[in-house]
Design a protein around this motif. Structure first.
Motif: not given
Length: 94
Positions: A16-25
């Protein structure tokens, strides 16, 4: 306005790995708790340095008739609060 979330990814070897994402709500269709990941974490089957009390959310996005599922760190109510606060800020700007 995009919201910042932390996504969990896994490969075929269950690393497993973690990454930052940006999502359009505006593209979010649903939020639901992912108990499978929580159980894997409490059993020590995830190679992440997270508290065993960490909760996870399955987030479904609809982008041009394509549905995508993302797994993110945080309880559904926490993710919902981020979405609500981002929409609230957008309304204040109009």
């Amino acid at each position: 306005m995009l919201i910042e979330l932390v996504e969990i990814k896994s490969n075929y070897q269950n690393n497993y790995s973690l990454s930052t994402i940006f999502v359009n709500p505006l593209h979010i269709v649903s939020l639901s708790e992912d108990n499978k990941l929580r159980r894997r974490l409490s059993e020590g089957k995830m190679n992440l340095d997270l508290s065993e009390h960490t909760r996870f959310t399955k987030l479904v996005l609809n982008d041009s008739r394509v549905f995508n599922e993302l797994l993110v760190v945080g309880a559904p109510e926490v993710v919902h609060e981020k979405i609500y606060n981002s929409k609230k800020r957008m309304l204040l700007r109009d």
